[in-house]
Design an enzyme around this catalytic site. Structure first.
Site, PDB file in Angstrom:
ATOM      1  N   GLY A  11       0.837  -1.205   0.000  1.00  0.00           N
ATOM      2  CA  GLY A  11       0.000   0.000   0.000  1.00  0.00           C
ATOM      3  C   GLY A  11       0.865   1.246   0.000  1.00  0.00           C
ATOM      4  N   ARG A  72       0.687  -4.801  -5.681  1.00  0.00           N
ATOM      5  CA  ARG A  72       0.565  -6.074  -4.950  1.00  0.00           C
ATOM      6  C   ARG A  72       0.924  -7.132  -5.986  1.00  0.00           C
ATOM      7  NH1 ARG A  72      -0.854  -4.335   0.269  1.00  0.00           N
ATOM      8  NH2 ARG A  72      -2.408  -2.709   0.097  1.00  0.00           N
ATOM      9  N   ASP A 103       4.834  -4.735   6.192  1.00  0.00           N
ATOM     10  CA  ASP A 103       5.381  -6.029   6.609  1.00  0.00           C
ATOM     11  C   ASP A 103       5.376  -7.076   5.482  1.00  0.00           C
ATOM     12  OD1 ASP A 103       2.648  -6.029   6.762  1.00  0.00           O
ATOM     13  OD2 ASP A 103       2.523  -6.984   8.736  1.00  0.00           O
ATOM     14  N   THR A 125       4.149   2.684   5.511  1.00  0.00           N
ATOM     15  CA  THR A 125       2.737   2.264   5.508  1.00  0.00           C
ATOM     16  C   THR A 125       1.996   3.141   6.510  1.00  0.00           C
ATOM     17  OG1 THR A 125       1.195   0.507   6.138  1.00  0.00           O
ATOM     18  CG2 THR A 125       3.350   0.383   7.127  1.00  0.00           C
ATOM     19  N   ASP A 127      -0.323   2.119   8.292  1.00  0.00           N
ATOM     20  CA  ASP A 127      -0.879   1.258   9.338  1.00  0.00           C
ATOM     21  C   ASP A 127      -0.081   1.249  10.646  1.00  0.00           C
ATOM     22  OD1 ASP A 127      -2.765   0.541   7.454  1.00  0.00           O
ATOM     23  OD2 ASP A 127      -1.727  -1.290   6.847  1.00  0.00           O
ATOM     24  N   ASP A 129       2.202  -0.751  11.502  1.00  0.00           N
ATOM     25  CA  ASP A 129       2.168  -2.133  11.988  1.00  0.00           C
ATOM     26  C   ASP A 129       3.464  -2.893  11.712  1.00  0.00           C
ATOM     27  OD1 ASP A 129       1.954  -2.261   9.251  1.00  0.00           O
ATOM     28  OD2 ASP A 129       0.292  -3.660   9.197  1.00  0.00           O
ATOM     29  N   ARG A 171      -5.290  -2.219   9.029  1.00  0.00           N
ATOM     30  CA  ARG A 171      -5.219  -3.690   8.919  1.00  0.00           C
ATOM     31  C   ARG A 171      -5.506  -4.314  10.271  1.00  0.00           C
ATOM     32  NH1 ARG A 171      -1.095  -6.561   4.999  1.00  0.00           N
ATOM     33  NH2 ARG A 171      -1.700  -5.551   3.080  1.00  0.00           N
TER      34      ARG A 171
HETATM   35  P1  ATP Z   1       0.624  -2.368   3.545  1.00  0.00           P
HETATM   36  O1  ATP Z   1       0.738  -2.853   4.961  1.00  0.00           O
HETATM   37  O2  ATP Z   1       0.656  -0.895   3.454  1.00  0.00           O
HETATM   38  O3  ATP Z   1      -0.494  -2.960   2.780  1.00  0.00           O
HETATM   39  P2  ATP Z   1       2.565  -4.331   2.700  1.00  0.00           P
HETATM   40  O4  ATP Z   1       3.960  -4.194   2.262  1.00  0.00           O
HETATM   41  O5  ATP Z   1       2.319  -5.096   3.964  1.00  0.00           O
HETATM   42  O6  ATP Z   1       1.966  -2.859   2.784  1.00  0.00           O
HETATM   43  P3  ATP Z   1       1.515  -6.496   1.062  1.00  0.00           P
HETATM   44  O7  ATP Z   1       0.530  -6.479  -0.053  1.00  0.00           O
HETATM   45  O8  ATP Z   1       1.271  -7.371   2.229  1.00  0.00           O
HETATM   46  O9  ATP Z   1       1.682  -4.964   1.510  1.00  0.00           O
HETATM   47  O10 ATP Z   1       2.934  -6.910   0.460  1.00  0.00           O
HETATM   48  C1  ATP Z   1       3.467  -6.233  -0.645  1.00  0.00           C
HETATM   49  C2  ATP Z   1       4.120  -7.203  -1.585  1.00  0.00           C
HETATM   50  O11 ATP Z   1       5.230  -7.849  -0.948  1.00  0.00           O
HETATM   51  C3  ATP Z   1       3.241  -8.356  -2.059  1.00  0.00           C
HETATM   52  O12 ATP Z   1       2.337  -7.992  -3.059  1.00  0.00           O
HETATM   53  C4  ATP Z   1       4.299  -9.340  -2.555  1.00  0.00           C
HETATM   54  O13 ATP Z   1       4.804  -8.937  -3.813  1.00  0.00           O
HETATM   55  C5  ATP Z   1       5.406  -9.161  -1.502  1.00  0.00           C
HETATM   56  N1  ATP Z   1       5.268 -10.197  -0.465  1.00  0.00           N
HETATM   57  C6  ATP Z   1       4.335 -10.262   0.520  1.00  0.00           C
HETATM   58  N2  ATP Z   1       4.486 -11.390   1.264  1.00  0.00           N
HETATM   59  C7  ATP Z   1       5.531 -12.061   0.730  1.00  0.00           C
HETATM   60  C8  ATP Z   1       6.188 -13.299   1.044  1.00  0.00           C
HETATM   61  N3  ATP Z   1       5.775 -14.086   2.036  1.00  0.00           N
HETATM   62  N4  ATP Z   1       7.233 -13.662   0.280  1.00  0.00           N
HETATM   63  C9  ATP Z   1       7.651 -12.894  -0.742  1.00  0.00           C
HETATM   64  N5  ATP Z   1       7.082 -11.730  -1.091  1.00  0.00           N
HETATM   65  C10 ATP Z   1       6.031 -11.300  -0.380  1.00  0.00           C
END
Ligand code: ATP
Length: 319
Positions: A11, A72, A103, A125, A127, A129, A171
């Site tokens: 995000g 994503r 995360d 982020t 969030d 978090d 979240r």
């Molecule tokens: P926000 O908390 O703001 O949504 P975020 O970084 O947690 O941000 P996610 O959609 O959970 O958002 O993760 C972003 C991207 O990171 C995913 O679309 C994917 O490409 C990668 N990713 C997430 N989990 C994994 C994992 N277990 N292994 C490898 N890549 C991952």
């Protein structure tokens, strides 16, 4: 190291641009080359990589979103996808990668590091978090946005003696809701860290009206419940018009507040200094106002963000 890559993932959050700028300007000043990767891990997989110069980040400090784009990209959880991505980094002779995200993005960075490509994570982020930091980039801007929205809803709720249920992002983290609720003078707070019973909430609202309150504002973290359903239930029980408002993506946009710009600039600069000192597989944070870094694997697997119970207890005394 001579060349570093940078991407934003997950995000978007206000201040991501300021963080990219911090990385680019510091790295160029230290004689490194910097490569921007479009749309997070997706662009990395598709080899959409371009060289950045100091003007690539001009007029960026104040801009919301991320000019590199974010995505994503669930396929990044697959090893084969990541190996292609590492291949692209090596083809471009990039030695290390800075990942700005939440995360989920850290998980990707952790995997790349485990597979032999050093990454440094910067928490971006709204969030708040992410483990290993007191605050994430974007959180304080989102907090301002949410409080402004609550203020507006308060005006109309109080004019119409209405109950307002407001869904806030985060979240599975209640920080944004809790802080916004205190700053916005909300009467009731529903967050994932604290068990909540609908009957208790309804009783408290009834007691509030019995005491002479003219309106009520309930702040709820997303994913806790269906806020429209909750509003209907409150309306039926309390016999006062109740409306739900889902703030949604409004919370993610806008020009970053000064604190986020400063935090992002500090974290960007710090991430480059870590790479220059030979650190890989780290994540950057701010703890007690000082820049810190942790092992990214340890942060994800072992560090839990502590819940601010004291702040929650304070909030309860203000209703
Ligand atoms: P926000 O908390 O703001 O949504 P975020 O970084 O947690 O941000 P996610 O959609 O959970 O958002 O993760 C972003 C991207 O990171 C995913 O679309 C994917 O490409 C990668 N990713 C997430 N989990 C994994 C994992 N277990 N292994 C490898 N890549 C991952």
């Amino acid at each position: 190291i001579k060349k570093i890559g940078i991407l934003t993932s997950g995000g978007d959050a206000p201040g991501m641009n300021a963080a990219i700028r911090g990385v680019v300007r510091t790295a160029l000043g230290e004689g490194l080359e910097v490569f921007g990767i479009r749309d997070g891990y997706q662009g990395l997989y598709e080899n959409r990589i371009e060289r950045l110069n100091r003007y690539s980040v001009s007029d960026m400090i104040n801009r919301g979103g991320t000019f590199l784009g974010s995505a994503r990209f669930p396929q990044f959880k697959e090893e084969a996808t990541r190996l292609t991505a590492i291949g692209n980094l090596r083809k471009n002779e990039i030695d290390a990668l800075v990942v700005i995200g939440g995360d989920g993005s850290y998980m990707g960075a952790m995997r790349l590091t485990e597979e032999g490509f050093p990454c440094v994570g910067i928490p971006g982020t709204i969030d708040n978090d992410v483990a290993g930091t007191d605050y994430t980039i974007g959180y304080f801007t989102a907090l301002s946005t949410v409080v402004e929205a609550i203020d507006r809803l308060r005006d109309t709720s109080s004019s119409h003696q209405r109950i307002s249920v407001i869904e806030v992002m985060g979240r599975h983290c209640g920080d944004l809701t809790l802080s916004a609720a205190i700053a916005g003078g909300c009467e009731f707070i529903v967050i994932p860290e604290v068990e909540f019973k609908r009957e208790d909430l309804i009783n408290e609202i009834k007691q509030g009206f019995a005491k002479g309150k003219k309106h009520a504002i309930v702040a709820v973290t997303e994913h806790m419940c269906d806020v429209n359903e909750l509003a209907a239930e409150i309306e039926a029980a309390v016999k006062h018009e109740t409306r739900a408002t889902i703030l949604g993506h409004i919370q993610r946009g806008g020009s970053p507040v000064p604190y986020d710009r400063i935090l992002a600039s500090r974290m960007g600069e710090y991430a480059v200094q870590l790479l220059l000192q030979g650190f890989g597989g780290r994540c950057v944070g701010i703890q007690n106002e000082k820049m810190v870094h942790h092992d990214i694997i340890d942060a994800i697997e072992n560090m839990k963000r502590p819940f601010n119970q004291e702040l929650f207890d304070t909030a309860k005394h203000l209703f």
